[in-house]
Design an enzyme around this catalytic site. Sequence first.
Site, PDB file in Angstrom:
ATOM      1  N   ARG A  61      -6.963  -1.908   9.150  1.00 26.73           N
ATOM      2  CA  ARG A  61      -7.711  -0.696   8.735  1.00 26.73           C
ATOM      3  C   ARG A  61      -8.508   0.003   9.825  1.00 26.73           C
ATOM      4  O   ARG A  61      -9.290   0.899   9.511  1.00 26.73           O
ATOM      5  CB  ARG A  61      -8.658  -1.012   7.569  1.00 26.73           C
ATOM      6  CG  ARG A  61      -8.086  -1.821   6.417  1.00 26.73           C
ATOM      7  CD  ARG A  61      -6.963  -1.124   5.724  1.00 26.73           C
ATOM      8  NE  ARG A  61      -6.606  -1.760   4.456  1.00 26.73           N
ATOM      9  CZ  ARG A  61      -5.460  -1.548   3.839  1.00 26.73           C
ATOM     10  NH1 ARG A  61      -4.554  -0.734   4.358  1.00 26.73           N
ATOM     11  NH2 ARG A  61      -5.206  -2.136   2.698  1.00 26.73           N
ATOM     12  N   ASP A 149       5.284   1.489   7.111  1.00 25.42           N
ATOM     13  CA  ASP A 149       4.838   0.634   6.010  1.00 25.42           C
ATOM     14  C   ASP A 149       3.684   1.260   5.227  1.00 25.42           C
ATOM     15  O   ASP A 149       2.748   1.810   5.799  1.00 25.42           O
ATOM     16  CB  ASP A 149       4.394  -0.739   6.496  1.00 25.42           C
ATOM     17  CG  ASP A 149       3.944  -1.575   5.312  1.00 25.42           C
ATOM     18  OD1 ASP A 149       4.805  -1.907   4.493  1.00 25.42           O
ATOM     19  OD2 ASP A 149       2.739  -1.831   5.181  1.00 25.42           O
ATOM     20  N   ASP A 282       1.293  -9.479   4.183  1.00 21.82           N
ATOM     21  CA  ASP A 282       0.918  -8.133   3.728  1.00 21.82           C
ATOM     22  C   ASP A 282      -0.582  -8.084   3.404  1.00 21.82           C
ATOM     23  O   ASP A 282      -1.006  -7.481   2.409  1.00 21.82           O
ATOM     24  CB  ASP A 282       1.753  -7.678   2.520  1.00 21.82           C
ATOM     25  CG  ASP A 282       1.705  -6.161   2.322  1.00 21.82           C
ATOM     26  OD1 ASP A 282       1.038  -5.481   3.115  1.00 21.82           O
ATOM     27  OD2 ASP A 282       2.340  -5.671   1.375  1.00 21.82           O
TER      28      ASP A 282
HETATM   29  O1  DOR Z   1       0.162  -3.379  -1.649  1.00 25.48           O
HETATM   30  C1  DOR Z   1       0.255  -2.747  -0.611  1.00 25.48           C
HETATM   31  N1  DOR Z   1      -0.830  -2.415   0.120  1.00 25.48           N
HETATM   32  N2  DOR Z   1       1.450  -2.349  -0.190  1.00 25.48           N
HETATM   33  C2  DOR Z   1       1.613  -1.509   0.839  1.00 25.48           C
HETATM   34  O2  DOR Z   1       2.721  -1.190   1.157  1.00 25.48           O
HETATM   35  C3  DOR Z   1       0.448  -0.973   1.559  1.00 25.48           C
HETATM   36  C4  DOR Z   1      -0.706  -1.885   1.427  1.00 25.48           C
HETATM   37  C5  DOR Z   1      -1.986  -1.240   1.875  1.00 25.48           C
HETATM   38  O3  DOR Z   1      -2.009  -0.647   2.960  1.00 25.48           O
HETATM   39  O4  DOR Z   1      -2.988  -1.357   1.149  1.00 25.48           O
END
Ligand code: DOR
Length: 398
Positions: A61, A149, A282
């Site tokens: 982030r 992504d 993820d």
């Molecule tokens: O659940 C998810 N969160 N999938 C994504 O592809 C992006 C990610 C996010 O950046 O919060």
Amino acid sequence: MEKLIKNARIIDFSKDFLGDIYIENGKIAQIGLDIEKECETIDAKEKVLMPAFIDMHVHFREPGFEYKEDIESGSRSAVRGGFTTVNLMGNTNPICSRMDIVKDVMKRAEEVGLIDVHQCISITNEFDGKDLSHLEDIDTDIVKIITDDGKGVLNSRVMLDAMIKAKEKDLIVGVHAEDEEITPYSYRISENIETIRDIELAKAIGAKLHLEHVSTKEAMEYIVEAKLKGFENITCEVAPHHIYFTSDEENYRVNPPIREIEDREYLLWAIENGFVDMIATDHAPHTKEDKDKGAPGMVGLETAFNIVYEKLVKERGISLNRVSELMSKNPARLLGMNKGEINIGYEADLVLLDLEKEIVIDSNEFASKGKNTPFEGLKFNGEVIKTFKAGKEVYSKE
Ligand code: DOR
């Protein structure tokens, strides 16, 4: 700098034995039994020593959303979970489409000094779905992966051109397979249709394709088929939450969503049978307010090993060697790093684990700013005791 770790159960993708590791100048210098040295010595009796984990799919982030996670909190979260390397996605603000952003992120990570980061650049310029001109400016000594992504690349011609460019520059195309026009109708078809499209393109062009957070049975079947046909340019990852939950037990919002039992069982089968290259979390930190507004995702770095140990090792009897391959060796190879294995000359990035220890997930203990986890209160075995990067202790439980 020297360090000796003694009496550990030493495990990587190909080894599992009781012994010692001697570290010199950040590298593994000696592996064996009864090594004696005059230096700092750690007694690792009854503990497991593995290559530290590498996570191919992480959102930190920064820049732009530091209130959710910044590079420092993210790095602390990583080492607390046993990770010393993460691959960062580009859905920051601004979106990571330029080398100066990559360099800022890497500089910041170096200042924090706990982990190595690889920062991805977007496939389409600022995720506009069309423009690929910025790919010309990528310094391929630094950036190995491009990905949009967070969203799919809707236009097939754009993806075709991106793969041609990626092949030319030897970049890996990381794919979040989602056709957003189809998503409101079916999240399942949405993932499947872009998966099969991108496999077909990669087969034809020969570009390196890495399929992210594969979650449906059908998508994995397409990958299995391509791998059986010998397409070594195609790799994939599976997320811990997709092998743990099914949608009738848990509907925590994440994208791709928690799927059905047939999907989960097929993903587990594919892992067991060597078709999945890696586990990637993820890791997607969000505040409570953003989750309440519907933001998809969960944090993953500090729970990944527990889930993998539970589902793969304890429930399925899959070896810790295979776990090490999925969480260290294969991601290191994809990123071209000299780590992820316990061999002489490799980086001494290691994790010391107590597999017997029972723990209860408590998000208040997370080093991550994100407390968004559906694993809250669940019991697991296994605890990270220490994490080492290039021989230096970067995390200790005490
Ligand atoms: O659940 C998810 N969160 N999938 C994504 O592809 C992006 C990610 C996010 O950046 O919060």
